[in-house]
Motif scaffolding. Structure first.
Motif, mmCIF file in Angstrom:
data_model
loop_
_atom_site.group_PDB
_atom_site.id
_atom_site.type_symbol
_atom_site.label_atom_id
_atom_site.label_comp_id
_atom_site.label_asym_id
_atom_site.label_seq_id
_atom_site.Cartn_x
_atom_site.Cartn_y
_atom_site.Cartn_z
ATOM 1 N N ALA A 58 0.788 -1.366 0.164
ATOM 2 C CA ALA A 58 0.043 0.075 -0.125
ATOM 3 C C ALA A 58 0.521 1.154 0.076
ATOM 4 O O ALA A 58 0.558 2.393 -0.738
ATOM 5 N N GLY A 59 1.893 1.682 0.821
ATOM 6 C CA GLY A 59 2.690 2.359 0.410
ATOM 7 C C GLY A 59 4.324 1.981 -0.338
ATOM 8 O O GLY A 59 4.842 0.899 0.211
ATOM 9 N N LEU A 60 4.879 3.288 -0.261
ATOM 10 C CA LEU A 60 6.156 2.655 -1.188
ATOM 11 C C LEU A 60 7.321 3.617 -0.300
ATOM 12 O O LEU A 60 6.669 5.102 -0.076
ATOM 13 N N LEU A 61 8.821 3.658 -0.876
ATOM 14 C CA LEU A 61 10.229 4.458 -0.257
ATOM 15 C C LEU A 61 10.873 3.755 -1.396
ATOM 16 O O LEU A 61 11.072 3.057 -1.813
ATOM 17 N N ALA A 62 11.113 4.412 -2.673
ATOM 18 C CA ALA A 62 11.769 4.687 -4.346
ATOM 19 C C ALA A 62 13.209 5.038 -3.559
ATOM 20 O O ALA A 62 12.708 6.123 -4.003
ATOM 21 N N ILE A 63 14.465 4.249 -3.682
ATOM 22 C CA ILE A 63 15.635 5.197 -4.006
ATOM 23 C C ILE A 63 16.180 4.717 -5.018
ATOM 24 O O ILE A 63 16.294 3.376 -5.510
ATOM 25 N N PRO A 64 16.153 5.469 -5.989
ATOM 26 C CA PRO A 64 16.439 5.874 -7.573
ATOM 27 C C PRO A 64 18.823 5.539 -6.983
ATOM 28 O O PRO A 64 19.315 6.147 -6.207
ATOM 29 N N ARG A 124 4.828 -1.286 2.005
ATOM 30 C CA ARG A 124 4.713 -1.111 3.144
ATOM 31 C C ARG A 124 3.022 -2.234 3.028
ATOM 32 O O ARG A 124 2.578 -1.845 2.472
ATOM 33 N N SER A 125 2.754 -2.845 3.871
ATOM 34 C CA SER A 125 1.667 -3.495 3.217
ATOM 35 C C SER A 125 0.963 -2.789 4.130
ATOM 36 O O SER A 125 0.720 -1.533 5.204
ATOM 37 N N GLU A 126 -0.808 -2.546 3.679
ATOM 38 C CA GLU A 126 -1.745 -1.886 4.315
ATOM 39 C C GLU A 126 -2.093 -2.336 6.058
ATOM 40 O O GLU A 126 -1.703 -3.202 5.967
ATOM 41 N N ARG A 127 -2.552 -1.307 6.070
ATOM 42 C CA ARG A 127 -2.587 -1.168 7.652
ATOM 43 C C ARG A 127 -3.519 -0.352 8.348
ATOM 44 O O ARG A 127 -4.492 0.697 8.120
ATOM 45 N N LEU A 128 -4.560 -2.258 8.627
ATOM 46 C CA LEU A 128 -6.041 -1.354 8.447
ATOM 47 C C LEU A 128 -5.945 -1.019 10.048
ATOM 48 O O LEU A 128 -5.266 -1.552 10.837
ATOM 49 N N ARG A 129 -6.587 0.323 10.026
ATOM 50 C CA ARG A 129 -7.011 0.227 11.723
ATOM 51 C C ARG A 129 -8.498 0.990 11.686
ATOM 52 O O ARG A 129 -8.378 1.879 10.954
ATOM 53 N N PRO A 168 3.029 5.411 7.280
ATOM 54 C CA PRO A 168 3.996 6.633 6.555
ATOM 55 C C PRO A 168 5.717 6.297 6.597
ATOM 56 O O PRO A 168 5.868 6.424 7.820
ATOM 57 N N PHE A 169 6.581 6.624 6.366
ATOM 58 C CA PHE A 169 7.326 6.466 6.401
ATOM 59 C C PHE A 169 8.413 7.525 7.189
ATOM 60 O O PHE A 169 8.115 8.990 6.312
ATOM 61 N N GLU A 170 9.098 7.196 7.610
ATOM 62 C CA GLU A 170 9.433 9.107 9.057
ATOM 63 C C GLU A 170 10.555 9.168 8.085
ATOM 64 O O GLU A 170 11.312 8.797 7.849
ATOM 65 N N GLU A 171 10.971 10.548 8.781
ATOM 66 C CA GLU A 171 11.919 11.514 7.989
ATOM 67 C C GLU A 171 13.011 10.777 8.688
ATOM 68 O O GLU A 171 13.725 11.097 8.002
#
Length: 853
Positions: A414-420, A433-438, A478-481
């Motif tokens: 469901a979410g991603l972090l792309a590193i070129p 990262r997979s879906e986080r049902l909450r 979410p990916f944190e800072e």
């Protein structure tokens, strides 16, 4: 011109965001406002008749000096001259404005070319309240976790302001807020854990929260007072105003909650709105001007402490993640196939950045592991990424926002972090990262209703604040800072690996270009090494410290050791420096009174700068360990002998004699590592340590290339004697007067005096306050900041001298040419100073007093 939302235009959240809340044209009625130009002619006014007996329109066009007393005008002009920056506000407490009138508390700031003066009746509690802030900050500093900091912050704000409910909001990247801590009056409903959508605080309100960190609404039922004249001239910007009237939308919002008064304090981290203290009261409430000023100061200090704690946690995480980049560099540089192995990449990278799946795309080859889209879906996603700025790290917690068809596999990714990892937009490492049902607990339905009120169609705040739940789907954590910064470091490492692997096959033009890039990377690497040294000292020291105080003291001593070494090198334009000077400097920094000296013997040896800083840390740790656990901790001594060996190497022998019995350490700390490994690792020399029962021993060999010169001299053994003795003895058990006009410096100096044994420290920011303290009796010692803003501390020095009370001066000017000749014998502590400097100065004062006796 005033801004309006057209009645024919559909009402939505965008309209709410455009409400011009910074130019309401009205103020709250608990004070009055006067606006003047640069000539101090009154341009606008509001609510003056109630407090001054003059109608606002009667003031317009007249000089303010014809209304206010001369001393009040001087104070106002002086404070205006001190305003620095667009958002600066100056405050004056308990100032009499008109003849036979009561005192007022005053706030003054610029609004464009005009000066806004806001006044309210003074309560005279500024001294009492200001002392309360230091206690509040101390309690925050003692909190041992972020949650404890938030919880203690809520308690302290409620204690100061007296509001029924104090909440701490923490904002998510989306702008939604969550109540993460609160303090309540008994019987008041708890909002802890409730979520509030981003639309509850419109964008223009968030901007104001950053500019003006404090906001008070004394009574939502108060009728706003118009600012005269009411005409078509440019509206007055009240962004920084203390009295700014409230948006009707926000008033209705609060009334729907049953709230009569509110107060907010912004929590600013890194220049952004990170959170908010939100305070509610169910009856009208107006804390005093001093209480509100103290709350604002507390909010600013709370923001700094929170930011420091967050950075410490992030630094620890990034230190561990940096090792991943080192392992990646070492492995991938040796085997280019590693770059296309998602399993290997995942095993390595996921140690630093948690994720559920990894996809690698290099040279049109796809490798997937864990929870990821299939290969075709992965390639489609890459095409979507290539349409964006492919040269930068990119992240989203909802892939379907950039690729709608991705919703089909959101349960896996469901979410991603792309590193070129290449300059061309075709090579990537993707973390999924997979879906986080909450279930999100919102405070009321987040869909705001549209109603027709007296002002036409406009948004009306939610009528119901009953808790309801919403199931969030298709969204990942979410990916944190901090994780983004680690990803950027990995990207730099992978870029360097790719460049190294492809350099041999590149054409001449590309090879030249990539070589330049590698040179830049090497320069960055050298800079990072310098930063890494300080970070490593912090990290290693934190691991062996038992508490914050021990951590600060040990880290300070190690950095001071490096600084002392640096000073010795720069004293001779970064040339070779003497080993004997290094030992003397380090030993004197750690001696205690009545201890035996360190005895030295050997030729006059100078060491090159590359080895000098290494030896500084080694000698520092040896001296520190001897003072804490070894010979110097009891009644023993240390013999240090050195000579030039047969191959020109410098041989140093360390022998501790007469101290307590020595046992090998149960754990290997950072100090032991420095002693045993620094010389072999960094200089290619030797280090041998022996933990003998009779005393610790160590032998070191420094290669000849680091020895700049060595001249024989007589064999007399030199002893290092302590420079500072008796400072703490003089202070111990005494009541000390500290005269200092800077609050932060005063707090720091107070801590140092208490650490040295003072039984009580009396703070004074002026001669008048100091005089009252001296008249009260029991003052036994004093520290006087010579320059106190508009005055100096000579009157206090005279009083102390007449009373026979010993004192010393503190000065940011070094004392030379500043202190009068009659007090030339009084020791001067030069700012910035710490505990050691204060103790040394009092030791000098003690010797002076003993000589007089």
């Amino acid at each position: 011109m005033k801004q309006h939302v057209s009645g024919s235009q559909p009402v939505d959240l965008t309209n709410c965001d455009r409400e011009p809340i910074h130019i309401p044209g009205t103020i709250q009625p608990f004070g009055f406002m006067i606006v003047v130009g640069s000539d101090w002619i009154v341009q606008r006014a509001a609510n003056t008749e109630l407090y001054l007996g003059i109608e606002p329109l009667g003031l317009l066009g007249h000089p303010l000096g014809g209304v206010f007393l001369p001393h009040a005008m001087r104070s106002l002009r002086g404070r205006v001259s001190q305003l620095r920056g667009d958002d600066a506000v100056e405050r004056i407490f308990s100032m009499r404005l008109v003849e036979n009138g009561k005192p007022f508390d005053v706030a003054i700031h610029f609004s464009g070319p005009s000066v806004i003066i806001e006044c309210e009746p003074a309560r005279g509690d500024e001294i009492e309240v200001s002392s309360f802030v230091r206690t509040m900050i101390t309690r925050i500093q003692n909190a041992d976790s972020m949650q404890a900091i938030m919880r203690e912050g809520a308690r302290q704000v409620r204690s100061l302001t007296g509001f029924d409910r104090v909440m701490v909001y923490r904002f998510a990247p989306s702008g939604a807020g969550e109540v993460v801590a609160e303090a309540l009056e008994p019987g008041v409903d708890s909002f802890l854990g409730l979520n509030f959508p981003a639309t509850d605080i419109p964008q223009q309100a968030r901007a104001l929260y950053v500019r003006n960190v404090f906001r008070i609404i004394a009574d939502v039922d108060d009728a706003p007072i118009p600012i005269q004249p009411i005409d078509d001239r440019e509206p007055l910007d009240l962004s920084l105003s203390l009295f700014r009237a409230v948006s009707p939308i926000h008033v209705e919002y609060l009334k729907n909650m049953g709230v009569r008064a509110s107060l907010s304090i912004s929590i600013i981290i890194g220049g952004k709105l990170w959170g908010l203290f939100a305070c509610h009261h169910y009856s009208p409430r107006l804390p005093s001007f001093a209480e509100r000023s103290a709350a604002e100061l507390f909010g600013q200090m709370f923001s700094l402490l929170t930011e420091s704690r967050l950075r410490s946690e992030q630094t620890a995480y990034e230190d561990s993640a940096r090792k991943v980049a080192d392992r990646l560099m070492a492995a991938a540089a040796q085997d280019s196939d590693r770059l296309t192995d998602a399993q290997w990449m995942g095993d390595l990278v996921l140690d630093a950045i948690p994720a559920d799946g990894v996809g690698v795309f290099v040279d049109d080859s796809v490798s997937l592991t864990g929870l990821t889209p299939d290969e075709q879906q992965f390639r489609t996603l890459l095409n979507a990424l290539n349409r964006r700025n492919a040269g930068q790290i990119f992240t989203t917690n909802r892939i379907s926002d950039i690729l709608p068809e991705a919703e089909a596999y959101s349960d896996k990714a469901a979410g991603l972090l792309a590193i070129p990892i290449s300059r061309r937009p075709r090579d990537y490492v993707l973390l999924f990262r997979s879906e986080r049902l909450r279930s999100v607990r919102w405070a009321g339905n987040q869909e705001k209703e549209v109603e027709y009120g007296p002002n036409g169609p406009r948004l009306t705040p939610r009528k119901s604040f009953e808790e309801w739940s919403e199931l969030v789907r298709g969204e990942a954590k979410p990916f944190e800072e901090a994780e983004m910064r680690v990803a950027e470091a990995l990207r730099s490492t992978l870029l360097e690996v790719v460049l190294r692997l492809t350099e041999a096959a590149s054409e001449d033009r590309r090879r030249a270009h990539e070589q330049q890039k590698l040179l830049i990377s090497e320069l960055n690497h050298r800079v990072r090494n310098i930063l890494a040294l300080i970070r490593a000292l912090m990290g290693q020291t934190s691991r062996e410290a038992d508490d914050v105080n021990a951590f600060v003291a040990t880290l300070d001593s190690r950095i001071q050791s490096l600084a002392r070494a640096h000073d010795q090198l720069t004293a001779d334009q970064w040339g070779p420096a003497r080993l004997e000077d290094l030992i003397v400097t380090e030993a004197k920094a750690y001696f205690q009174p009545d201890r035996q000296s360190v005895r030295m013997s050997g030729p006059n040896v100078s060491i090159v700068p590359e080895a000098f800083t290494v030896m500084a840390l080694v000698i520092h740790e040896l001296i520190t360990n001897a003072a804490k656990y070894g010979a110097l901790s009891d009644s023993g001594s240390v013999d240090i002998d050195w000579r030039i060996g047969s191959d020109g190497e410098l041989v140093i022998e360390w022998r501790e004699i007469g101290g307590p019995a020595v046992m090998p350490p149960k754990r290997r700390g950072f100090g032991t590592t420095v002693i045993e490994n620094s010389i072999p690792h960094e200089l290619g020399g030797e280090a041998v340590t022996r933990y003998k029962t009779a005393g610790f021993e160590a032998d070191f060999a420094i290669p000849a290339r680091y020895v700049a010169s060595a001249r024989e001299r007589d064999g007399v053994t030199k002893a290092v004697q302590a420079d500072r003795t008796g400072g703490a003895d003089l202070i111990s058990g005494k009541k000390v007067l500290l005269v200092e006009d800077s609050a932060l410096i005063a707090l720091d100096a107070e801590d140092s005096l208490r650490e040295l044994g003072a039984s009580e420290v009396v703070l004074a920011a002026s001669n008048a306050v100091a005089a009252r303290a001296i008249e009260g009796g029991d003052i036994q010692l004093a520290v006087l900041d010579f320059n106190l803003g508009r005055e100096n501390s000579m009157p206090t020095a005279e009083r102390l001298a007449d009373a026979g009370i010993p004192f010393l001066f503190a000065s940011g000017y070094g004392g030379e040419g500043t202190i009068p000749d009659r007090y030339a014998h009084v020791p001067v502590v030069v700012k910035p100073y710490g505990t050691n400097q204060i103790e040394t100065a009092f030791a000098e004062l003690g010797r002076s007093l003993a000589g007089d006796a």
